[in-house]
Design an enzyme around this catalytic site. Structure first.
Site, PDB file in Angstrom:
ATOM      1  N   HIS A  19     -62.801 -17.705 -41.370  1.00 15.57           N
ATOM      2  CA  HIS A  19     -62.232 -18.562 -42.477  1.00 15.57           C
ATOM      3  C   HIS A  19     -63.115 -19.752 -42.846  1.00 15.57           C
ATOM      4  O   HIS A  19     -62.814 -20.086 -44.066  1.00 15.57           O
ATOM      5  CB  HIS A  19     -60.990 -19.007 -41.921  1.00 15.57           C
ATOM      6  CG  HIS A  19     -60.040 -19.196 -42.769  1.00 15.57           C
ATOM      7  ND1 HIS A  19     -60.390 -19.772 -44.323  1.00 15.57           N
ATOM      8  CD2 HIS A  19     -58.630 -19.224 -43.167  1.00 15.57           C
ATOM      9  CE1 HIS A  19     -59.208 -19.954 -45.045  1.00 15.57           C
ATOM     10  NE2 HIS A  19     -58.177 -19.605 -44.350  1.00 15.57           N
ATOM     11  N   TYR A  21     -45.940 -25.477 -45.351  1.00 17.28           N
ATOM     12  CA  TYR A  21     -47.430 -25.397 -45.976  1.00 17.28           C
ATOM     13  C   TYR A  21     -47.622 -24.232 -47.108  1.00 17.28           C
ATOM     14  O   TYR A  21     -47.419 -23.136 -46.681  1.00 17.28           O
ATOM     15  CB  TYR A  21     -48.592 -25.279 -44.840  1.00 17.28           C
ATOM     16  CG  TYR A  21     -49.667 -25.217 -45.104  1.00 17.28           C
ATOM     17  CD1 TYR A  21     -50.662 -26.491 -44.469  1.00 17.28           C
ATOM     18  CD2 TYR A  21     -50.578 -24.571 -45.791  1.00 17.28           C
ATOM     19  CE1 TYR A  21     -51.916 -26.406 -44.789  1.00 17.28           C
ATOM     20  CE2 TYR A  21     -51.906 -24.501 -45.973  1.00 17.28           C
ATOM     21  CZ  TYR A  21     -52.606 -25.568 -45.364  1.00 17.28           C
ATOM     22  OH  TYR A  21     -53.909 -25.740 -45.990  1.00 17.28           O
TER      23      TYR A  21
END
Length: 802
Positions: free
Chosen positions: A495, A613
């Site tokens: 990531h 989130y």
């Protein structure tokens, strides 16, 4: 076809020559020191010539990007025409006399030795010099105007379809002066994009307090509000000053810190807590079911996309045909590896010259698969890849290689905690066969995993794509391409190098071009190349690892840990109809509508609210990555309570929904325009740590948990995606990630146009309060209940074929 393959002149696979400390497959000068002495490797002159040509081409690209929107060819024509005009004009013409000519001649007198040249030559170089500086002035003005136009962000806050007059003028200028001025290069707009502006700290704190109010008790809220007031009075000004200075000295005041402190300094396992998985298509009905055919075609398309990036020929993404996005993240898509270190990892990226092979995993063994022919003149064709992959499989079966030996578990080390993996790497992989084999994997373009297991059901296949068997995912590589036995393609991705949209763009390109080219026969194989010659191919090398008893302990411990983490992760998959159509009929944002679905579902699941989130991009700015949309708000809380109130009418529910969607949409616009809360607070926290400023407010907010983590995957990033592919077979699965907290949920979703919405869920089994299947059921019921607010027709207008 089978007979021709059995007659191929390929030698059996054997381990490569591992004693060299330079890699002769990398055609660049290399210097290495070993116990035997100094080793200098100089490649053949033709490789040096090729590399020189590439550098000239890259320089050309930089010139084109710097001059954009003026093309260098036009500049040359203008300069040549100016030379002819000046040289062949009479002496009394204004270009040969007057104040301008006098100024130019005065410059000429300051340059030594020019008086020795003939007059015609002096006229040529002086007129070329004047034309160049005039063009440079024009380009500078154009670039400045482009920068000014790209700084304008008020259009984001205007109602959709109702732009103001200023926005209309802005759009026309940007579109017709720049966007539609010929073909752009990948980074044509890059340096004109604005830097991320530091928001007012008072606004950030106010928005933060408003976002946490729904989850805090009155006493908790008063406590953190008091801490925020103290922070604003005593600490904020100093910390804000540091951030403003950093924003002036860098392209983006937060991105480099985000990379270092959120990703590279993470000391836990990245296996499930940082990495993510993706699956381009729901069902590969339109594709061959032969895994080697699918793998070969996929590798070819990936190399094409890589070449577009290498030569900067990929079209930059322009939102709405007007607003370009930052394309910086695409640089590290291929040939990038996260290298573990004791305290902070680092990203290592190699150029296309340095990285020219794939690392292939098949049944416990790694292979080096060259991407180019022996003479290095071209990349391999799909048929040639098919032949080599078939050779790997047959060679493996012929030798009867085992997959239960310790060296077959070596990739499990990348699932370990970073410091543990760094220690093992330092201790066992610095020389000899282990160093060579590790370098071949880390220096590869990407890793290709030929899976030998095909679970039943989409959720189980996604789980397998994410975790594998605990030993067949190289978690440090930017991209692991996974091919299942039925031809289904998936990915496991590190990531830190980029967020999901760039990779989603790449996979869209791969699956679309693979479908359009249809390079396979009815029996699932690839048609043979007419001029195929096996002597053009480099035989794959089987990579070996020497595992002594001490390393074996590391490996087996890591594998068991990976199996434990995989067993704790549970996933679920939903495909719900209709898609965007209900939100569009209600004149609501589809994303905001679905975020309210998640708020309602989570409340039904947990009987409470949680900080939520939602990732959104900030790529309207240079080096922009993400910001956090705080989807939970006072308005969303009020909507949920109203919706769950038996006494509330449908009119009340719809009114509360509109208010919640409006609040969510406004906050999302703030985030996209660089006015979000979380990245600013994160940067303030980093400065506080660096300046040893103790702030109870910053310490309190950094400890708050995101129990509901969500992200929407973008779709149709390719502008020329043909409409005739609007079929169920092209509905995407998207991807997924692990929950941010052990007692929370991870939700990844995407809209397949008006037809359906795909949702992929994750949770940890040890948590007593979460159940991914229960949450999936609650999402389905919440979505169904909210869709019932629309009483009209839901007929989807038919798509026109292109």
């Amino acid at each position: 076809m089978a007979e021709s393959r059995s007659a191929l002149n390929l030698q059996p696979i054997s381990p490569g020559w591992h004693s060299l400390t330079v890699d002769t497959h990398v055609h660049t000068p290399q210097l290495a020191i070993s116990n035997d002495g100094l080793l200098l490797f100089v490649p053949h002159p033709r490789y040096l010539f090729k590399e020189g040509a590439k550098k000239i081409y890259r320089t050309r690209n930089k010139v084109i990007t710097a001059l954009y929107p003026l093309h260098p060819a036009i500049a040359m024509v203008v300069i040549v025409c100016t030379i002819f005009m000046v040289v062949f004009s009479p002496r009394e013409a204004w270009v040969r006399s007057g104040w301008l000519a006098d100024a130019v001649w005065s410059v000429d007198e300051m340059i030594p030795f020019t008086h020795m040249l003939p007059l015609t030559y002096r006229l040529v170089y002086l007129s070329a010099l004047v034309a160049f500086f005039v063009l440079l002035l024009i380009v500078t003005v154009q670039r400045m105007l482009l920068r000014v136009l790209l700084h304008y962000k008020y259009w984001i806050f205007e109602p959709f379809g109702k732009p103001s007059l200023v926005t209309k003028v802005w759009s026309v200028l940007l579109k017709y002066l720049y966007v539609k001025r010929g073909k752009q290069m990948l980074y044509s707009f890059q340096h004109a994009l604005p830097g991320l502006v530091v928001p007012r700290v008072e606004d950030t704190v106010r928005r933060f307090l408003r976002s946490v109010e729904p989850v805090l008790s009155e006493e908790e809220f008063e406590k953190i509000r008091g801490e925020s007031e103290y922070f604003l009075k005593h600490h904020a000004a100093k910390l804000q000053r540091f951030l403003k200075i950093k924003s002036w000295l860098s392209d983006n005041y937060v991105t480099d810190w985000w990379l270092r402190f959120v990703y590279l300094r993470m000391r836990g396992s990245i296996f499930l807590d940082s990495n993510y998985h993706c699956m381009p298509l729901l069902n590969p009905v339109e594709y061959p079911t032969n895994p080697l055919t699918r793998a070969a075609n996929t590798l070819v398309q990936l190399l094409k996309f890589r070449q577009l990036l290498e030569w900067e020929q990929l079209d930059p993404i322009v939102v709405g045909g007007v607003q370009p996005l930052c394309m910086e993240q695409y640089k590290n898509m291929f040939s990038t590896t996260r290298i573990p270190h004791a305290e902070e990892d680092r990203l290592r990226h190699l150029s296309a010259t340095e990285s020219r092979h794939f690392a292939v995993y098949y049944k416990g063994h790694w292979y080096r698969l060259g991407a180019y022919t022996k003479d290095n003149k071209r990349t391999l064709t799909a048929y040639e890849f098919y032949v080599l992959l078939d050779h790997i499989v047959k060679d493996h079966d012929r030798l009867g290689l085992r997959d239960d030996t310790p060296d077959a578990h070596i990739a499990a080390l990348t699932t370990e905690k970073r410091a543990t993996w760094a220690s093992a790497r330092e201790q066992f992989f610095q020389m000899g066969v282990n160093h060579f084999s590790l370098s071949q994997i880390e220096n590869s373009i990407l890793t290709l995993i030929l899976e030998d297991t095909l679970p039943e059901g989409i959720a189980n296949r996604q789980h397998r794509a994410f975790v594998g068997d605990g030993r067949n995912r190289w978690c440090d590589k930017s991209v692991n391409v996974i091919v299942f036995p039925n031809g289904l393609v998936a990915g496991h991705c590190e990531h830190s190098w980029a967020d999901a949209p760039p990779l989603a763009h790449c996979l869209e390109y791969v699956v679309l071009h693979e479908f359009l080219e249809k390079n396979w026969l009815p029996d699932g194989t690839i048609p043979a190349d007419p001029d195929f010659n096996s002597n053009d191919l480099l035989v794959p090398e089987r990579l070996r690892f020497h595992v002594d008893p001490e390393l074996e302990k590391y490996v087996l411990t890591a594998h068991q840990g990976a199996l434990n983490m995989a067993a704790e992760l549970e996933v679920a998959h939903l495909c719900m109809s209709p898609g965007k159509i209900v939100a569009k009929k209600l004149k609501l944002s589809p994303d905001s509508f679905f975020q309210m679905v998640l708020q309602l579902a989570y409340y039904r699941d947990q009987k409470q609210f949680a900080l939520t989130y939602e990732s959104c991009m900030t790529r309207f700015f240079r080096q922009g990555r993400t910001e956090t949309i705080r989807s939970l708000s006072n308005e969303s809380k009020e909507f949920v309570l109203t919706f769950e109130d038996p006494a509330a009418s449908e009119e009340d529910k719809l009114a509360a929904l509109r208010k919640a969607v409006s609040a969510h949409g406004y906050y999302g616009k703030l985030c996209v325009s660089g006015q979000g809360v979380d990245r600013h607070l994160f940067a303030l926290y980093i400065v506080a740590m660096g300046t040893e400023t103790e702030s109870e407010f910053l310490n309190s907010l950094i400890k708050m948990k995101w129990k509901l983590s969500t992200s929407q995957i973008p779709s149709r990033q390719i502008s020329y995606w043909p409409k005739h592919t609007h079929t169920p077979n092209f509905h995407k699965v998207g991807g997924g990630f692990g929950p941010v907290t052990d007692d929370g949920y991870g939700v990844c979703y995407l809209f397949n146009d008006d037809d359906n919405v795909i949702v992929n869920l994750s949770a940890k089994t040890p948590a007593p309060n979460t159940d991914v299947n229960r949450f999936a059921s609650n999402i389905e019921s919440a979505y169904r209940d909210m869709c019932s607010l629309w009483k009209g027709d839901l007929t989807v207008a038919p798509k026109k074929d292109s």
